[in-house]
Design an enzyme around this catalytic site. Structure first.
Site, mmCIF file in Angstrom:
data_model
loop_
_atom_site.group_PDB
_atom_site.id
_atom_site.type_symbol
_atom_site.label_atom_id
_atom_site.label_comp_id
_atom_site.label_asym_id
_atom_site.label_seq_id
_atom_site.Cartn_x
_atom_site.Cartn_y
_atom_site.Cartn_z
ATOM 1 N N GLU A 120 65.159 -41.571 -7.058
ATOM 2 C CA GLU A 120 64.215 -40.643 -6.438
ATOM 3 C C GLU A 120 64.611 -39.213 -6.760
ATOM 4 O OE1 GLU A 120 61.655 -38.339 -4.632
ATOM 5 O OE2 GLU A 120 61.310 -40.495 -4.826
ATOM 6 N N GLN A 121 63.649 -38.433 -7.276
ATOM 7 C CA GLN A 121 63.955 -37.082 -7.715
ATOM 8 C C GLN A 121 64.281 -36.128 -6.562
ATOM 9 O OE1 GLN A 121 60.753 -35.000 -9.664
ATOM 10 N NE2 GLN A 121 59.195 -35.867 -8.323
ATOM 11 N N ARG A 148 52.747 -40.522 7.862
ATOM 12 C CA ARG A 148 53.424 -40.956 6.645
ATOM 13 C C ARG A 148 54.949 -40.774 6.703
ATOM 14 N NH1 ARG A 148 52.078 -41.921 1.159
ATOM 15 N NH2 ARG A 148 49.873 -41.561 1.604
ATOM 16 N N TYR A 195 42.539 -39.327 13.363
ATOM 17 C CA TYR A 195 43.045 -40.427 14.189
ATOM 18 C C TYR A 195 44.453 -40.080 14.667
ATOM 19 C CZ TYR A 195 44.790 -41.511 9.468
ATOM 20 O OH TYR A 195 45.348 -41.424 8.212
ATOM 21 N N ASP A 230 50.246 -45.836 -7.115
ATOM 22 C CA ASP A 230 49.438 -44.809 -7.768
ATOM 23 C C ASP A 230 49.717 -44.677 -9.253
ATOM 24 O OD1 ASP A 230 48.110 -44.162 -5.461
ATOM 25 O OD2 ASP A 230 49.280 -42.368 -5.024
#
Length: 411
Positions: A33-34, A107, A216, A294
């Site tokens: 992970e960068q 998130r 929401y 993605d």
């Protein structure tokens, strides 16, 4: 080969889920992970039962329960009058029909739970500050080269590195994004900052001509996630961290209902990004290298399945590598063959929903009511969502690469 070593480029939701699913099956996994640290980035996301069943199987249910609330109904509201139509009860119906919860999540909460679970179950497997700048493969395996020159080797490489994937660019396909004609605003709002009438547990979708708004509750009901999509020309920066202003957002929703105005006024330093569309890839695998989330199938958010697809991918890729441990290249082709038709259908269906949410018939209350009652009739809602929510990534048969047509375009 009893246990192929797997490299995953990218520690987003899809990459971390894939890592956990692989660790659960006994694989040696390294996630690159960068980012130097995992910061709280992003607003809200929705996960239906097709995704939450994977998280439940990973034993994350108790941790998720601490950061969510039982959702109420799903509503459509008209942009100017506020007229409301209830679609279904998210909380009760999901458990009854599919056996797993519908979740509305902040998130960073989900990301943190996944990262903590991986560190607990495979200490040291997540490498931060590890920016992948090049990838490759040869007869002996795969490798990833970091910005500092460090080289990591393994048997399999999974590119979970997002829409600007280095893995895809180097080994799979060129990127050809096109501006969708829409920009997105997003942010989170403290629940207590809103009027009491807006402090419920429902998921609400405001629809109007040329724009729509979704909000929401998230973060155990303490925050409200806001996303506003507007058709707009002349700006095309695809970034989740582009800073906008409350005034600009208010201008984009001028004339909308007072409840929408109240939401926007509480957005301090909202973020915005240009929404791009990409044609679905017909292939996202090359030898022992494949893509996930993605990087493989970027989608517009109009079916709320972007994160869900990445979670499904993580489960299926782990199953395929387990089933074909001695032939990783075949395993990755089986993973792709199993996922290609579904993900293509979601990408195309999400793009099609733009017209449904932004239809010109919504401009005036008289025509809008008839349009909503027609387009969101129970039978049409079931047709649009049942096949999404009922999918079981842990049980779907793994497809034979030779038996699956490439580039299926379901709708």
């Amino acid at each position: 080969m009893n246990s192929p070593k797997v490299l995953i480029s990218g520690a987003g939701i899809g990459g971390l889920t894939a890592a956990l699913c692989l660790v659960q099956r006994g694989f040696d996994v390294t996630v690159l992970e960068q980012a130097a640290e995992l910061k709280a980035v992003g607003a809200g996301l929705q996960l239906s039962a097709n995704a939450t069943r994977v998280l439940d199987d990973l034993g994350l249910g108790p941790a998720l329960a601490d950061v969510t609330i039982k959702p109420g109904g799903k509503y459509v509201r008209l942009w100017n009058t506020g007229q409301e139509w209830q679609l279904f009860d998210l909380g009760t119906e999901s458990l009854v029909r599919y056996g797993h919860s519908y979740m509305m999540l902040y998130r960073p909460d989900l990301h943190g739970i996944l990262a903590q679970a991986l560190e607990s179950r495979a200490p040291g497997s997540l490498k931060l500050g590890a920016k992948v700048v090049d990838v490759g493969q040869d007869a002996h395996g795969v490798h990833a080269v970091l910005a500092d020159g460090t080289r990591h080797a393994a048997d399999v490489l999974v590119g979970a590195d997002g829409v600007h994937s280095v893995t895809r660019a180097r080994l799979i396909a060129e990127d050809h994004p096109r501006f969708s004609g829409c920009i997105a605003w997003r942010g989170v709002i403290p629940l207590q900052a809103l009027p009491a009438s807006m402090q419920g547990t429902a998921g609400v979708n405001w629809v109007g001509p040329g724009a729509h708004v979704i909000h929401y509750p998230v973060h155990a009901g303490k925050l409200v996630s806001f996303t506003g999509i507007v058709e707009k020309d002349g700006w095309g920066r695809e970034s989740w961290t582009e800073q906008g202003s409350t005034e600009e957002c208010l201008d984009d929703f001028k004339g909308w209902h007072a409840d929408v105005q109240a939401l926007v006024r509480q957005l301090h330093a909202p973020l915005r990004w240009a929404m791009m569309v990409r044609d679905p890839l017909e292939n996202w695998t090359n030898g022992r290298v494949t893509l996930l989330g993605d990087a493989a199938h970027p989608t517009l958010p109009f079916l709320a399945q972007g994160a869900g697809m990445a979670i499904e991918d993580g489960c299926v890729i782990a199953r395929a590598l387990q089933a074909y441990r001695d032939d990783p290249a075949y395993a990755l082709q089986a993973y792709q063959a199993t996922r290609l038709e579904r993900t293509t259908r979601i990408v195309n269906g999400s793009a099609a929903n733009t017209k449904r949410f932004h239809n010109p018939e919504l401009a005036h209350a008289s025509g809008a009511a008839a349009y909503i009652e027609r387009e969101w009739a129970e039978d049409k809602v079931r047709q649009r969502y049942e096949w999404l929510f009922s999918y079981e990534p842990e049980n779907v048969p793994l497809a034979s690469p030779r038996a699956t047509a490439t580039g299926s375009t379901g709708s």
